[in-house]
Design a protein around this motif. Structure first.
Motif, mmCIF file in Angstrom:
data_model
loop_
_atom_site.group_PDB
_atom_site.id
_atom_site.type_symbol
_atom_site.label_atom_id
_atom_site.label_comp_id
_atom_site.label_asym_id
_atom_site.label_seq_id
_atom_site.Cartn_x
_atom_site.Cartn_y
_atom_site.Cartn_z
ATOM 1 N N LEU A 73 0.827 -1.209 0.000
ATOM 2 C CA LEU A 73 0.000 0.000 0.000
ATOM 3 C C LEU A 73 0.860 1.257 0.000
ATOM 4 N N LYS A 74 2.101 1.130 0.521
ATOM 5 C CA LYS A 74 3.018 2.268 0.499
ATOM 6 C C LYS A 74 3.570 2.478 -0.913
ATOM 7 N N GLU A 75 3.708 1.363 -1.651
ATOM 8 C CA GLU A 75 4.293 1.454 -2.988
ATOM 9 C C GLU A 75 3.294 1.947 -4.028
ATOM 10 N N ILE A 76 1.998 1.630 -3.805
ATOM 11 C CA ILE A 76 0.991 2.087 -4.768
ATOM 12 C C ILE A 76 0.807 3.595 -4.611
ATOM 13 N N PRO A 77 0.963 4.370 -5.683
ATOM 14 C CA PRO A 77 0.867 5.841 -5.585
ATOM 15 C C PRO A 77 -0.579 6.318 -5.483
ATOM 16 N N LEU A 78 -1.252 5.944 -4.375
ATOM 17 C CA LEU A 78 -2.670 6.262 -4.214
ATOM 18 C C LEU A 78 -2.935 7.759 -4.258
ATOM 19 N N ASP A 79 -2.004 8.543 -3.686
ATOM 20 C CA ASP A 79 -2.228 9.987 -3.583
ATOM 21 C C ASP A 79 -2.312 10.656 -4.945
ATOM 22 N N LEU A 80 -1.638 10.095 -5.955
ATOM 23 C CA LEU A 80 -1.697 10.680 -7.299
ATOM 24 C C LEU A 80 -3.115 10.695 -7.837
ATOM 25 N N PHE A 81 -3.909 9.699 -7.421
ATOM 26 C CA PHE A 81 -5.261 9.568 -7.936
ATOM 27 C C PHE A 81 -6.308 10.001 -6.912
ATOM 28 N N GLY A 82 -5.864 10.704 -5.860
ATOM 29 C CA GLY A 82 -6.787 11.237 -4.865
ATOM 30 C C GLY A 82 -7.402 10.183 -3.965
ATOM 31 N N ILE A 83 -6.701 9.066 -3.758
ATOM 32 C CA ILE A 83 -7.216 7.980 -2.918
ATOM 33 C C ILE A 83 -6.414 7.935 -1.614
ATOM 34 N N LYS A 84 -7.107 7.865 -0.495
ATOM 35 C CA LYS A 84 -6.426 7.737 0.792
ATOM 36 C C LYS A 84 -6.273 6.262 1.134
#
Length: 475
Positions: A73-84
């Motif tokens: 979950l740290k590696e997936i760039p969730l913040d780029l897509f506005g996901i927390k």
């Protein structure tokens, strides 16, 4: 346990005397109850203390536990897509078995297609580019600020000396042009940066356009204050997604510096007003900015969506070694529409009628450094038309290899209103597919594989039709 016992949060709160909001925050991982509260919960849920605090999950939920305890979950760039991250955990908590099945499926697909962490990161980056129409205003503005601060005339083509002076005098770089040539293992590298001594090792094999790009990219890392970066060009491996993103941002800055937006927009407007497509004039336009067609086409993917509102584009880069007769897609970008399937992953063969595949197959047999061609490609599976251009050259990074860039603009009323020559009837037109295996063109002389996918669908359709008749007969 709460849902297994068909208890609502309200019901559990009533039994334990704990507030509903407190219980909700425990389940979301925002509160960590002390021993007395855990004992209350254990009694209410008819289990024991050890079971509630155990780190082991049952077999069905084990994969979710692995995910939550891993760094994925740290590696997936969730913040780029506005996901927390908390939102994702909420989704998992709502339906753990279904989410577990979905995640397990993703893992199986990843193993089946041999997807690496690097390919996952690059796919995430590509999605980020496409979501933003590959235009980043803040980087464009930074380039203009940089040019003003260092008295760079963006209306003129930059020189290697100009950028080298900025690196050495402003940022304290030491340029070494000999070291890389002494190591045969580094033959495919064009540069290596050693941060501790600020030494930039540049291959003696680099041409002017490559050196300009390397210098511009190094300037970007410094001017944009990027520290989590890659140190080789081309890249060897990514350790974190931030390195992938920062590599892209520095490359974007370099492209915008070498091919300034304002100048390119003005020249493209003039070129697009012409009623007929002039391939020689177009090649001169490329050459006026750079010796690298790839850099120019990449820049078009930034400019056309923003300044011309032309968003149905694709950019494809292919690699080819004649001895192997193997053509691979090595880079791609699709704005709005996606050409499917991806042949690299499915071991299918891209359509040999594509102009980019024709040029890459032809250039080894010519004495040209840059082989250019254009056509209107009519896609039989979708009925859409693209004006496609291609530039094939020797691969600047691998001896014995060639590369071609395919760039396409979907022909629509909007694009035709902006580009006059898209209405031209004299441009050669070809019916094309995506891959041989999925193509329905029956008289294709360029086909290199049978249409297995089409044949399979036809068999299934015939079987389904007969089954339907049987249902009708015996209903």
């Amino acid at each position: 346990m709460r849902t297994d016992k068909n208890l609502s949060l309200f019901g559990l709160a009533k039994i334990t005397g704990l507030s509903k909001s407190y219980l909700n925050e425990i389940e979301k991982g925002k509160k960590y109850p002390k021993r007395d509260k855990i004992l209350l919960l254990a009694e209410a849920l008819e289990t024991n203390y050890d079971n509630l605090v155990s780190l082991k999950l049952d077999k069905n939920l084990a994969p979710i536990g692995e995910i939550l305890q891993s760094n994925i979950l740290k590696e997936i760039p969730l913040d780029l897509f506005g996901i927390k991250e908390s939102d994702l955990i909420d989704i998992i908590a709502e339906a753990p078995l279904k989410v577990n099945a979905f995640i397990s499926t993703i893992f199986e697909i990843a193993k089946h297609y041999n997807l690496t962490k690097e390919s996952f990161f690059l796919a995430a980056l590509r999605s980020y580019q496409e979501a933003n129409n590959n235009f980043f205003e803040d980087i464009e503005n930074q380039v203009e600020k940089f040019a003003k601060a260092y008295s760079i005339d963006l209306s003129k083509r930059l020189s290697v000396k100009e950028l080298e002076e900025i690196l050495t005098e402003e940022y304290g770089y030491v340029i070494n042009n000999e070291e890389l040539s002494e190591h045969k293992e580094l033959i495919n590298l064009r540069s290596v940066f050693v941060p501790t001594s600020k030494t930039l090792l540049v291959s003696s094999e680099t041409d002017e356009s490559q050196r300009l790009f390397i210098y511009a990219k190094e300037i970007a890392y410094n001017y944009l204050d990027i520290t989590d970066r890659l140190y080789t060009f081309s890249w060897i491996k990514f350790e974190r997604f931030d390195q992938v993103l920062n590599n892209f941002l520095a490359s974007y800055f370099a492209g915008a510096l070498l091919i300034p937006r304002k100048s390119l927009v003005e020249n493209l407007k003039v070129f697009f007003e012409k009623p007929t497509f002039d391939p020689i004039a177009f090649q001169k336009l490329i050459a006026s900015y750079t010796d690298s067609p790839e850099t120019f086409y990449q820049r078009l993917t930034n400019i056309l969506p923003k300044d011309f509102n032309i968003k149905n584009l694709f950019f494809l880069r292919f690699g080819y070694k004649p001895e192997r007769d193997d053509i691979k897609l090595t880079k791609e970008l699709h704005i709005t529409n996606l050409l499917e399937p991806h042949a690299n992953e499915s071991n299918e063969h891209y359509c040999r009628r594509w102009i980019s595949l024709q040029t890459i197959k032809e250039i080894p047999n010519t004495d040209k450094e840059h082989l250019f061609d254009a056509q209107v490609s009519f896609y039989e599976h979708s009925g859409v038309e693209y004006f496609t251009i291609s530039s094939a050259t020797k691969d600047p990074f691998r001896k014995g290899y060639y590369r071609s860039i395919g760039f396409g603009i979907m022909i629509t009323p909007n694009s035709s209103s902006k580009i006059a020559f898209l209405k031209e009837e004299s441009i050669k037109k070809r019916q094309v597919g995506v891959t041989c295996e999925s193509c329905r063109i029956t008289d294709c002389k360029e086909r290199v594989a049978p249409p297995k996918t089409v044949e399979r669908k036809l068999r299934f359709a015939q079987t389904d039709e007969v089954v339907s008749h049987i249902f009708e007969k015996y209903k």
